[in-house]
Each structure stands twice: as structure tokens, then as C-alpha cells.
Design a protein around this motif. Structure first.
Motif, PDB file in Angstrom:
ATOM      1  N   GLU A 119       0.799  -1.224   0.000  1.00  0.00           N
ATOM      2  CA  GLU A 119       0.000   0.000   0.000  1.00  0.00           C
ATOM      3  C   GLU A 119       0.830   1.270   0.000  1.00  0.00           C
ATOM      4  OE1 GLU A 119      -2.882  -0.120   3.125  1.00  0.00           O
ATOM      5  OE2 GLU A 119      -3.828  -1.926   2.333  1.00  0.00           O
ATOM      6  N   ARG A 131     -12.202  -1.239  -0.672  1.00  0.00           N
ATOM      7  CA  ARG A 131     -11.895  -2.537  -0.057  1.00  0.00           C
ATOM      8  C   ARG A 131     -12.564  -2.603   1.297  1.00  0.00           C
ATOM      9  NH1 ARG A 131      -6.665  -1.755  -3.076  1.00  0.00           N
ATOM     10  NH2 ARG A 131      -7.788  -1.902  -5.035  1.00  0.00           N
ATOM     11  N   ARG A 132     -13.122  -3.720   1.601  1.00  0.00           N
ATOM     12  CA  ARG A 132     -13.795  -3.871   2.887  1.00  0.00           C
ATOM     13  C   ARG A 132     -12.865  -4.610   3.835  1.00  0.00           C
ATOM     14  NH1 ARG A 132     -18.980  -2.822   4.061  1.00  0.00           N
ATOM     15  NH2 ARG A 132     -19.879  -3.878   5.873  1.00  0.00           N
ATOM     16  N   ARG A 133     -12.645  -4.032   5.008  1.00  0.00           N
ATOM     17  CA  ARG A 133     -11.818  -4.692   6.020  1.00  0.00           C
ATOM     18  C   ARG A 133     -12.527  -4.622   7.355  1.00  0.00           C
ATOM     19  NH1 ARG A 133      -6.428  -1.750   3.940  1.00  0.00           N
ATOM     20  NH2 ARG A 133      -6.248  -2.981   2.020  1.00  0.00           N
ATOM     21  N   ASP A 134     -12.834  -5.775   7.900  1.00  0.00           N
ATOM     22  CA  ASP A 134     -13.508  -5.800   9.200  1.00  0.00           C
ATOM     23  C   ASP A 134     -14.720  -4.875   9.187  1.00  0.00           C
ATOM     24  OD1 ASP A 134     -11.469  -7.466  10.057  1.00  0.00           O
ATOM     25  OD2 ASP A 134     -10.259  -5.776  10.753  1.00  0.00           O
ATOM     26  N   ASP A 135     -15.539  -5.007   8.145  1.00  0.00           N
ATOM     27  CA  ASP A 135     -16.795  -4.257   8.067  1.00  0.00           C
ATOM     28  C   ASP A 135     -16.634  -2.760   7.874  1.00  0.00           C
ATOM     29  OD1 ASP A 135     -18.304  -6.488   8.167  1.00  0.00           O
ATOM     30  OD2 ASP A 135     -18.510  -6.464  10.358  1.00  0.00           O
ATOM     31  N   TRP A 143     -15.374   0.174   5.062  1.00  0.00           N
ATOM     32  CA  TRP A 143     -14.953   0.408   3.692  1.00  0.00           C
ATOM     33  C   TRP A 143     -13.755   1.347   3.655  1.00  0.00           C
ATOM     34  CZ3 TRP A 143     -16.052  -2.428  -0.268  1.00  0.00           C
ATOM     35  CH2 TRP A 143     -17.278  -3.097  -0.353  1.00  0.00           C
ATOM     36  N   HIS A 169      -8.563   3.030  -1.783  1.00  0.00           N
ATOM     37  CA  HIS A 169      -7.194   3.298  -2.215  1.00  0.00           C
ATOM     38  C   HIS A 169      -7.139   4.654  -2.911  1.00  0.00           C
ATOM     39  CE1 HIS A 169      -3.350   2.905  -4.297  1.00  0.00           C
ATOM     40  NE2 HIS A 169      -3.991   3.147  -5.424  1.00  0.00           N
ATOM     41  N   CYS A 171      -4.270   4.288   1.584  1.00  0.00           N
ATOM     42  CA  CYS A 171      -5.552   3.598   1.715  1.00  0.00           C
ATOM     43  C   CYS A 171      -6.277   4.206   2.906  1.00  0.00           C
ATOM     44  CB  CYS A 171      -5.294   2.104   1.913  1.00  0.00           C
ATOM     45  SG  CYS A 171      -6.791   1.140   1.789  1.00  0.00           S
ATOM     46  N   GLN A 189       4.327  -8.255   4.949  1.00  0.00           N
ATOM     47  CA  GLN A 189       3.780  -8.527   3.620  1.00  0.00           C
ATOM     48  C   GLN A 189       4.746  -9.309   2.728  1.00  0.00           C
ATOM     49  OE1 GLN A 189       0.899  -8.327   2.469  1.00  0.00           O
ATOM     50  NE2 GLN A 189      -0.172  -7.079   3.985  1.00  0.00           N
TER      51      GLN A 189
END
Lengths: 434, 434, 434, 434
Positions: C163, C264-268, C270, C273, C278, D73
Motif C-alpha cells: 500500500e 476494499r472492505r476490512r472488518d466491516d 470500507w 485506495h 488507503c 507482507q
């Protein structure tokens, strides 16, 4: 056999083989016979025409006085892959050819049949003797396509939401019992076609007979059952990368494999598409229509392996030398059109020459000192010896007279539409002494 | 029209339209009717079933007492693209469905016909009036598929080396003469369906009628001929990047375009596949089966351009208001099954509503204030208004009664299997005053 | 402007434009500048070289005494799509060219800069006047690539799990408030480049200025926000076929669209990028990186539609004639590198020339009487007028001086990697009188 | 060897192997090291990082006190195919990762080197003994990637029209003379890794050592030359279907093969891309970069065949037991970076362990009783035993110390970018007695 007898026998065989093809095609409508459901599948009427083209091309064209083809373009349309015979219609496009129709193909068959019978009748003994091997090859070629015709129409019908059946269902009975194991000492063995045991005919790829060194090994006495396959699935068989060859795992993911090819889940019940309709998966029946990748993954999961083709042939021969047959194979003449549950265990190899073609761990390669014959006939087998795996035995769609211990069937390891199954093998206790 | 007359008229129309489909399919064997030669093509029997499904779904299902479908799975098999009606069989796989066969589809048609006639008979005036537009839509929908059925079977037969013909050939006569040009002043014009001129029916995409500002323009009085196209080819038309849109040039290279779609060169002579067989290219006939990219490249080469759809419609209306028709259009009722040479020049627009669908330079987009109707019927046209180009007129495969000045046909610019042709346009001398 | 002034001005502009490209590339490593992350994306160093090639090819090659190219193969490597200039390296393979490296490209730029300055210095007034339009075109061409360079590297960095960020983040503030609507009466309007309002330069596709008839319409005063887009998603926007064009729905399913391109969804939660890393999706910011299909589906869901390009241009011009500007556009000079929240509503059109390129419902087609110039320069715009949609305005990556009311940007309707957004439009109350 | 000596030896080997990788990468710019020119090729900096990841994952992670990865990563980015280690970055996308750059990868290497040396230093004898095999595996793993790094960058540079060279050219001399033939009696032979002859290390796929029965055979004393390959081409080798396996013939046609992979024809002269530039094809040098399909077709054309891997290994061992070496193999330490002309015939097998990897006719399958080790390391070889063919020997890019008689290299039969060549074999006069 004297030549009169040989002629009579050839004519009889000719009529039998040719009639059997038409009998298999009879329940199929003109529309059924036209469809090509994927590039590997050929339409029924193409099979019927192609086997006829074989006789016309390799027998009539070179031996009939004043030969002219039944129809010029048929030579182009019904050549499968013989480069030496000239250009041919692209295989994946066989399904776009509506004409000749099913009836026209029947007329083509009739015409070639008449001319073939006339030709055979008219030959002197010497010529008949010279042509007999090619005629015989034509019979076995047509038998191969009889089996393919059934595998192919099975795929065609599988894509139809109306779920049409090819034939009526016959119930299968018999408790397969637990898997038994038979021991083989191995050593220096002979592999390849043996006329005394296998009958006089073989394809070129079964030759030459030659020596191989086999370490001691063990073979399962029957095929893997649906019940056993369900256990593999329940244990994450299709989700555990460590069980799979890399190419197989790639297929699992790219094609979304999670069960055998023709299985469908409906309301939590597994059904299986068969030639006799869509039926609940029977736990006692052999698992069918799995790729070599799946067979290999299953064997890894079970702590076993697949047999090599030499192991299979060696074991099958020993079984055949027994004074009483252990079972009657479930070939196409049983009209079950599907693998059946094996008889009870009897300390012998069961399900050897019927039910399912059995994947081996052997790549399809030439036997030592194999050389394909010259000319177009040489394209029959040799040029396919790359990137395919050997299967042994036969299946419920194999015509009787077309199964023998030395027979080498072959498909790419990812193929699932053939009627395949799994027999396990294992290493024996000791390497045999030299 | 009083309601009795309307009922009589609807029933008569129903029988005519439905019978015409069967008449078009009659020369085709069950095998012909089964084949899908590429994803864009549908099998004949699918067309016959799908137009029947339309009546069953949009009329019977909602209005027949105690409705049950003729066959549950047909709803799945014969839905073309109506998302609101539920899931559907994948379009590129229509050719793998052998059953229902051609005969079974005939039974389906007969059953729905009986029920549709009963339904129409049984309706009170108010309900009939309410349903009449949907019934009428069913007629025009079936007519669209009559045309597609012919375009599609033309493609199927084109891939067959036996070169089967759909119908007997009828010679075309008439010297097209040099291309003439007609002048139009333009200005603020009305575009879109006009019941007085076009008849009462239109598809939703021909509405609403609205104003557009047209600069002065010119239109060719006839279609581009094969002779003219051969000159384009001889001048390197398919090899000169500067003549082409970038997407078109990419197609020329990726698909190897070097002549119209159905042209084949044999021993230095150009032949053309038609529904009446493979025939030498006739220099006087319109060029057929070229993509919009080819039409555009030709126009660039000729120093002209394609007409906009508004120009075409405006010019066609002026032609129609003339007291005597300039010509009888070559639609499907002429049974030529192919574009014909135009009559001699007469200072009028020739070949307007027949012979070939005419590519325009207009993208297929909604007219101002267009809103698709609610529900599944709203999917008829609106959702395809993306990445397609408008064609105007009609062609030799269009059923009579299905061509009008406001009709908007559409295909992707690279499509070549529809029966398309080229009419040139050009800028007029002056922009009109406001 | 006298010619001395013009020369001074050209030289100054030349240095500015050329330096700005290098400033944009400066934060990128040699490795960053080499990658092509998909066929639509070009490597940074390719952009830097290609804009240089433009000056070398279209100015130096034809006007420099004793011209020889800096490096023969560069003509092949750095031609984008000019067929008339000769063969070129395949576009999807630009990322396999490691040499010339980033430093070598810098040397190429320096060499051409020196020669271009010498050339401009040495020209007599008449020649300078004749070449000035091509030099000016070179500036605007380079500005287009400045914007593309940023859009492209954004995509490159988006695929990297580390990222990486292109630049530091600057917080955005401002409450967009509810969407307001502005009314336009329409009528016969002038569309196309207007030097008085737009500045002297335009691309050929903005010409000729011409009349169009516009029905009354309404325009939203700001772009659709992330908050509004989340409501669309929550209401099943990506799962309801009835909202979508057929091509769009096919993409939703084949590419699995369920949110804007860079979300991108991470742990509910949004995230989005951006070029500054991000970051959590900010509800007040305009939605970015949606395709025209998504924009259209959103508009349908909202009961509105997208504007036509004529409506957009007409409204934007009216906004520009106001005595005080409604806002300062968020172009690349703000160094936000992303769309920003709009200022509070003020009864004017907001976010017009920055933040996001705005999708219209107009296909990218030639204006009436458009004819591309002769020669290679004629390939600049005209040949792309097929299967693309027009976008209007500008975006946070557009260099200042490169946005104007007549500017026609264009991308295929499925493109998502450009910095695009959505402004809604609607039909007005009445059709204007003629 | 006592443990102090073993530690010293391991540390020395560690430094040598790791330094050699950096030496091979040194002539490559950051841009060169970033490019992935096709899915089979990996970027140089990926190779440098991946071999480092191997030590970090399989040694440090399990044995370093308080282990934390250098960068989280990296575990995702530099895992090649180990499913057991977790998800990984898609192989065909390695070329879109610009960061970490070449310099950052150097820092990663330095960090792991320091920690590996500390770890080795700190281990007690017992632990060192237990870890030594995995450390040793790491060396051989890195050596494999040293070879791949060179094959891969060769492909990257081949696509660049600037024709960059990796290294300076060294002339090759020596007349290969006519092909000589050596006879082998065969019989029951031992195949597989033999520590006494091959050194202590082997990959798991070289085991277990086992018996095989070999018929008598003959082997060519040198590789096929470019002169011989040109004769094959001149005789229509790439145009005669009868010479080819069906899969090979399909490739000839679909990919347009008409010469070895890196050959280019310019003005009627054949050139060959090499790591030392694009050079005229030298008739005395071995033909390089042909697929197994091409090798097989050539052998068929020559009336010979390819050797089996057992034949190759058996003959190579006999050659090695001779008291004086027949030649010094042309491995990477010669810095020729290409196959060389063989020395004059001397009645011995020439070019055995260098120049070109030699295609065999053997499918890559497990040896009898092979079982991969448990855990992630078990994925090293076993899972690739499908649809690949074995190559034996080594090549001019193989690091010294990485070639041995039992080594089994493998590629798909259509692969052409590895540095491969052709040695012919033939059947011997008699089958040996048992």
C-alpha cells in the motif's frame, strides 16, 4: 482358420459391429444426434458417419474397383484427425453441421456396408488375408466409437434441464463389503499384448511385449465406492491443497470442483446424472466420472496410491489365469449403462473389466521399441502419446469383446466426462530379489 | 374500430403471424433447427419456442384462469433475457438442448395457440382493450424473430461445406446506374414514431417523438453496390489504417477481414453465400453483410459519411409523402431472400425499406424523455442502449408490415451476420437558418 | 501578440509543461516507473518518453536541419497509436521494456528539450506562426499524459499489498449539504469550442461549433457523494438487474462488481485506495472510480438520469458567465490528488471543473461536419469515436489550464480506473417552444 | 566431519551461494529487475527476495529466538507456491510489484544473512545437525533460482527492440564433427541418487534409488547442432504433420513455430538472441531453446528417438566412472552464458553436464516408493509430477555444483524459454537377457 471360414467370420463380425452402432443410436432423435455439447464431445451422427468413413477411406478407396466416394465432402467432414488423409473440418465445430442429417448418415452407412460386403466377397484369399488386419482394425475402431457415442450423449443430455434419459433404469444390488487387498511379489515381468491370453487383435500401442521390473505391490480388490468418496468430501477432500497435484489443485479452483462430474446437490441430497436418468447417489456403487487428479488426491487422502499400468496388467493376468472367473464384467451388453455394485468379496480382484475405466499413475508413453506403422494408420495411437494418462480395464459402456488385460485407454488427467473410477494400490512389503 | 371488429382483427393477425413463422421454418430439418453456430445465433426451434413463451408468459400467465405452464422447464429454457421473469438458460448454450425437438416445439406452439385464441375469445371488451397492446407487441416480437430466424439459419448453413440452400434462387435484374444524390435543407425537425404515417404500433424506443436540429445534408439515392465495394477492395480498402476507426482496424487485423462476411474466393472469383446457395458476386447487387466499421471505412474512402438516424428518418418521411411510391420494397414477401439490384434511378430514394438494413452513424441511445415501461416488458429495448449502432429501413428477410420510417434496429458496430448494407450521406451546402 | 512575444510565450510554456511532467514523476522510483499493471495502463517512463517522441516526431523530424532521431528504436517504442508514423510496439507489452530506464528517458527528454528550444529560437516569424499550433498541441498532449500518468500509477500502486502512497494526505473539509437542482430552459443552443470563453486552444473533436436543440432540463448542483453511494449499495444497487444496462449487468456478474473500483472492505469498514494511501471512505466526498454503467444504474435507482454532453456544456457555460466564480476547481495544482468535499450549497453548480470527470449519457461521436485533419495528426481523436462515452469537466489530477467547458474526454463505459464521478440530471418541466 | 568443521563449511557455503546470486544480478538495472515478461518468468528482484524468504520461512521462523518477519507482507509477496505457508501473491502478477525495489530487496537479503549467520553460530551441535539438511536445501534452492534468474532475464531482454546484452560475448571454438554413437547393453540397472557418485545432497525426487530393466540402447555422443537443425528445417520439419506428436503439431500451428524460440530471420540470415546479444546462428553450436515437441519431431525425422531418463542416467554414470574426464562441462562458471561447440569426438559422451538441458522421453513421475516429506517442504517437488517431461544434465546457466547424474529437471513439453537442447538415442541391437 481356412479362408472361407475367415470370410464368413469377417462378414458376420462386420454385420454385428455395424448393427450394434445403430442399435445404440436408435433411441436418439435427429436433434439428439446433432448436438456437440463441448469440444471433446462429438455428435452421435458424426460418430456413425466417421466409423463408416474409416472403412471407406482405408478399405474401399484403395481396393474397390472404380472407387468414387459416396459424397466428396464427407471425406472432409468425417475425418477425425488423420493429417495424411488431407484437411478436415475443425473438431470443435462438429456440432454446427446439420446436414447430412441422421437419416442421410444412415444412407451413407448402408451404401458403405453394401460395398464393403461386395468387396470382401470378391477378394481372393491372398488379398483377403492382407486386408483382414485393416478390416479387423475397423471393427475395433467402431467399438471405440460405440463407447464414445454413449459417453458423449451422456454429456449432451446432462446439460438439458428436462433431464432426459437414454434408457430405462435397472436396479443394482450387492453389498461391496470392505475393501480387501491382494499381494503381488513383482519381479521381472512381461508386459504388453499376449495373443494367447488377450485374443489375436491388439492396437499398436499394446506392443511390443517387453520386460519390466516391478517392485512388490498390493492392489485393492474392488473400486472405490460413493460412500468412500462421500467420506473424502466430508473430510475436506476438495478443499485441502496438500492432497492434490498442483495442476489438479488449479483445476479445483478454476473450475470449482467440489464433487464428481455428474453429481448435483438438491435440498441437501446428492444426485447423479446417468444414462438412465438423474438418480440419488447410491453409496454402494463405484464412484464415477472423476478425473485422474481427483483419483490421485483421493489415494493420497487414503494413504495409498494409484496403480501403475504395469501393476494393473500383471495383476489382471494373474486373475485371468484362475480356473474360474471371479465375476462377469459389467460391459455394455448388461445394458445397465452405469457402474454397478460389486459382488461380495471373494479374495479375488473384482470389477476388473467393466463398470469403470481405472485411472493409473502411468503416463501414456510408447512401450520400448514401439514404432507406429507407416502411413495414415500410423496416426491411430502414437501421436497422442503426450500429456495423457493410461486407464485400464473397461466400463459399463464398453462393447463386449473390446476389453482385455493389455488394453491401454488414455485421457488427459483432467478429463471427467469419460466413465472413469478409482482402484487403489500400495507398495508391497519387500522389493523382490533380482 | 368496435370491439368485435378488433377481436376479429386480432385473431386474424394472430393466426397470420404465427403461421408465417412455421412457414419460414418448414424447409428446415430437425437437425437444421437444432444448431447454434455461434453465441449470437439461436437455433430455429428455439426461436419458434421463444416467441411462444412470450405469449405464454406475458399474456396467458397473467390472464388465463387456472394457468399452469405447458412445461415448467420451458420457462427457463425459452426466456431470452428477461431478468424479471427469473433465471434462464445461458444464451451461448442454446445449441446443446436437443429436447424439446422440432416436433415437440410444434406441439408447444399448438397448445399456446389454442389457449391464446380461447383467451382472446373469452375477454370482455375492456380487458381486451387493455391486453391488446401486449398482444400486438407479441406479433411484432414474433416478426423480429422471423427475421432473426432467417439471418441465423443463413449463418448455420454458411459453415457447412455441403453448401445447402434454404430456398430456390430467383434472378435479380435491373441496372442500378450511377449513384445519385438528393438534397435536404434540414432545420428543426420532428423525429420519432408518428402514428399517422407509421401505423399505430411502435416499439418504446421509437418514442417520444421530439424535436432535433438538422444541418443541411445529402443522401445517396441507392445502396452501395458490390461493384463499388470491389473498387474499395482493389484500392486497398482493407489494408489502409487511415480509413478505419481504431476499433474497426483492430477487428480487421484480429479477425482477418478482407471482404464482406459471406464472400469466398475460389480460383480468383468471388462467391457469396446466400440463402439460395453459394453464388458468384453480382456487381449490380448491394453489398451485404458488412459491419458498421466497414461501412464507415468505405464512406471515408469515398469522401462521404454515413447518415445519422435522424437524417435517414427525415429523408424517408419526405419520400413517403410523395403521392406515388418510388418502388416496392424487397421484404420477405418477395421471397428473394437476398438484396436485389435497385430499379433505375428516378430522382427518388431507392431501396429504402428493404434489401439491407442501413447502418447509420448514430449510437443507439434513448430519445429525450424516454422512460422504459415498468416490469419485465421494460427490458424489451431500453437496457440494450449501450455500445450499439442504429440501423434503419429493413431488409429482404424482414416480414412485410414490420418496416416503418421510425423503426430503430440496432447491432454492435462489429456485427456482420445481420443482413446489412451501406447508404452514403454527405453534408449539405449550408447550415439552415434557425 | 507580436512574434517576439509569441516566441517568449511559447518557450516559457514549453518549459513549464515539460517541467511539470518531471515534477509529477519525481516521487516515483525507477521500478515504479517501469510497471504496466494492465493493458490500459502505461508505465510512467513510457509517458515521459512518449510525450517527448511527440515533439521529436511532429516538430523536429520535419523542421530540424539535418534531423536524426535521438535513438532509432525509440520511434518504434514510443509511438502510441499513430499508424501513419509506422509500426509500433504492442501496447499491452509496454511493461516488459526495462530499457531505456527512467534515467535514460530523462536524457532523451533533455536532448529533445535542447533541440526544441533551438528550433523555436531559430525560426523566422512566418514559420513560427505555422508551427505554433502543433507546438501548442504538444503542450496539451503532454498535459493529457500528465493526468494519465497519475491515474496509471494510482492503479499500479493499488495492486501492491504494501500500500505505498504517491504523496502525503491533505484533509478535506466542507459539508456538501443536500443535493440542489438548477433549471435550464434549453432551446436552440450553440455547442462546441468558443475561443472567447474557452481560450484559443481546442482539440479537433470540440469543433465545429454548431447548433443543437435542447429540451428543458435540470442539473444537480454537486456530485453524488460516498454517503449517497452507500445508500445505493445498501438498497441492493449491485444486485438488482432492473437498474442496469444489459452490458453493465454482464460486467457486474463477470467481474464481481459490488462497490466502486478502489474500495476494499476490512472488518466491516470500507476503505478506499487513493494516491495518498488507503483511507476510510469519507461519506462527504464524491464517489470516485465508477464506470458509466454504475453511474447509469445509480441514476436509474435515484429516479434521475445522466446529463447529455450538450446539457453539461450549456449549463457549464451559463455558470461561467456569472460575474463571480462559484468555486475554485480542485485540479492538480491543489495537490490534493483526490476529489474533495464540495463547499456548501450556494444555488450554483459546484465541482464543475475538478474533483471528478463526469460521465454523460452521450456516445463519443463526431460533431456535425467534423473532419479530422489530414496526416498522422488526424489520428489524434477521430478514430476513437466508437463505443466510448463522453465525460465532461476535469478532475483532481487534471493539470491547471487543461479544463474548459468544451472539453470532451472519453472512455469506454466499463472503464473504472479513470478518476470519474457522477452528476445527476433530469428532464425539465416543459419542452421549450421553438 | 566434526561439528566445528561442519559449521565452518556451512557458513562458507552460505556466503558463497548468497554472493553468487548478487553477482548474477549485478549487471541488471532496477528496471531490468522489475519486469515479468510472461507468467512463467519471474522478475530478478523477486528471485532475489524469494530465495531469501525461503531461509526466513523454513529456518529463521522456526528457530530464531523471538522471531519477527523482516516485513509482514513479504511473506505474502515472496511465497512461490507453498500452500501450507498461507496465501500468496498471484504468480502472473509478480511484475506489477514495483516495491520493494531492487535496493530494498538488497536490504532484505542483508538482514536475513545477518540473522542466518547468527543462528548458525548459536546452534548447538545437535540442532545444527538437525537443521543442516534444510540449510543445504536452501543452498540448492537458491542455485535453482540462479539458473532461472538467467533464463528469465534472457526472455525479458529478448522482447526489447534495443537488443540489450546481459554480458560480453566470448567466442566459441571447436569442430563438433559427425555425430558418433555409443552402445549400452542395459539389463537390470540401479537408478536414482547415489551419494558415492553424486555427492551427499539430492532433491527428494531423485529418490529412492531403485531397479529398472533397460533394453539395450545407443546414445549420441553429442548434442544436435544448429547445422543439423537447419537441415531439418530445410526438409520441411516444421511443416510435416507426420513428424509431430498431435499436441506439438497443434502448437506449431497455433503459435506459428517455424524455428527455435530465439531465432529471428533478417534479410535471409538467421540470428539468435543470447545473453551476449543477438548473434548469427553458428552452425557448430548446439541447437538451443527447443521444446520437447520439437526435440521429438527432430528425432522422428532423423529416424531416432529421445533417450529415456533411465538410459541417460545409466550412460552418464558409466561415463563418470572413466578414470579421466572426457571434458569439462560448460556451466555458469565458464561465463559463456550460452551452449558451446563440443570438443572433437573422442569416443566418449560429450556435453553431458553443461551447455543444454537435454529433453528425455520420460514423463516426470515419482520413482517407485517415493513419498514426499511431510509439511510445506513436501511441496517442493512431488506436487508437480503431472504433465511435465524430464530433462537431464545441466546447461551453461547452471551454477557449478548443481549438476549431477541423478538430477531430474522438468518442464512442460511445450516450454521453450529454458535453455534446452537435444541428444538422440536409439534402440540397441538386442534386448539383454535377464
Amino acid at each position: 482358420m481356412d479362408s472361407g471360414t475367415e470370410l464368413t467370420s469377417l462378414l458376420k463380425r462386420y454385420d454385428e459391429v455395424r448393427a450394434y452402432t445403430e442399435r445404440l443410436a436408435a433411441p436418439l432423435s435427429p436433434e439428439d444426434q446433432t448436438v456437440q455439447s463441448m469440444p471433446d464431445v462429438s455428435p452421435t451422427k458424426w460418430h456413425r458417419a466417421h466409423v463408416t468413413w474409416f472403412f471407406e477411406t482405408f478399405l474401399l478407396a484403395e481396393n474397390e474397383a472404380g472407387f468414387t466416394p459416396f459424397q466428396d465432402q464427407y471425406w472432409f467432414l468425417f475425418n477425425s484427425y488423420y493429417e495424411a488423409v488431407g484437411p478436415r473440418y475443425a473438431r470443435p465445430m462438429r456440432g454446427v453441421i446439420s446436414r447430412p442429417g441422421a437419416y442421410d448418415v444412415g444412407r451413407y452407412r448402408g451404401n458403405v456396408d453394401d460395398r464393403m460386403r461386395d468387396l470382401m466377397d470378391s477378394l481372393d484369399d491372398g488379398t483377403l488375408g492382407k486386408l483382414a488386419p485393416t478390416i479387423e482394425l475397423g471393427f475395433h475402431h467402431e467399438q471405440q466409437h460405440q463407447e464414445l457415442l454413449l459417453m458423449d450423449i451422456k454429456h449432451v443430455l446432462s446439460l438439458n434441464p428436462l433431464e432426459p434419459a437414454y434408457a430405462d433404469h435397472r436396479p443394482s444390488v450387492g453389498d461391496p463389503g470392505p475393501m480387501g487387498w491382494l499381494e503381488y511379489a513383482g519381479g521381472l515381468v512381461e508386459i504388453g499384448h499376449n495373443p494367447a491370453a488377450d485374443g489375436t487383435f491388439s492396437f499398436d500401442n499394446e506392443l511390443p511385449r517387453h520386460q519390466q521390473w516391478l517392485p512388490a505391490y498390493r492392489m485393492a480388490d474392488r473400486l472405490v465406492t460413493n460412500a468412500e468418496w462421500l467420506a473424502f468430501m466430508a473430510d475436506g477432500g476438495y478443499r485441502r491443497a496438500e492432497l492434490w497435484l498442483a495442476d489438479g489443485w488449479a483445476k479445483v479452483n478454476s473450475e470449482g470442483w467440489s464433487a464428481p462430474f455428474y453429481w448435483r446437490r438438491r435440498d441437501d441430497v446428492w444426485f447423479e446424472h446417468t444414462l438412465t436418468g438423474c438418480r440419488p447417489v447410491d453409496p454402494d456403487l463405484p464412484v464415477c466420472h472423476v478425473s485422474q487428479y481427483e483419483a490421485d488426491a483421493y489415494a493420497t487422502w487414503a494413504g495409498k496410491r494409484l496403480p501403475t499400468e504395469a501393476e494393473w496388467e500383471h495383476a489382471a493376468r494373474l486373475e485371468q489365469t484362475a480356473t474360474t472367473p471371479s465375476h462377469l464384467p459389467n460391459l455394455a451388453d448388461t445394458r445397465t449403462w452405469h457402474a454397478q455394485a460389486s459382488a461380495s468379496p471373494n479374495g479375488r480382484l473384482r470389477q476388473l473389466f467393466g463398470d469403470c475405466w481405472e485411472w493409473t499413475s502411468s503416463a501414456y508413453l510408447p512401450y520400448p521399441r514401439f514404432h507406429p506403422p507407416a502411413g495414415a494408420i500410423g496416426e491411430y495411437n502414437g501421436k497422442f502419446m503426450s500429456s495423457q494418462m493410461v486407464l485400464r480395464g473397461g466400463c459399463a459402456l464398453t462393447p463386449p469383446g473390446h476389453a482385455r488385460a493389455s488394453y491401454r485407454n488414455f485421457f488427459p488427467p483432467g478429463a471427467r466426462w469419460p466413465l472413469t473410477g478409482v482402484r487403489l494400490a500400495d507398495d508391497g512389503a519387500d522389493t523382490p530379489p533380482c
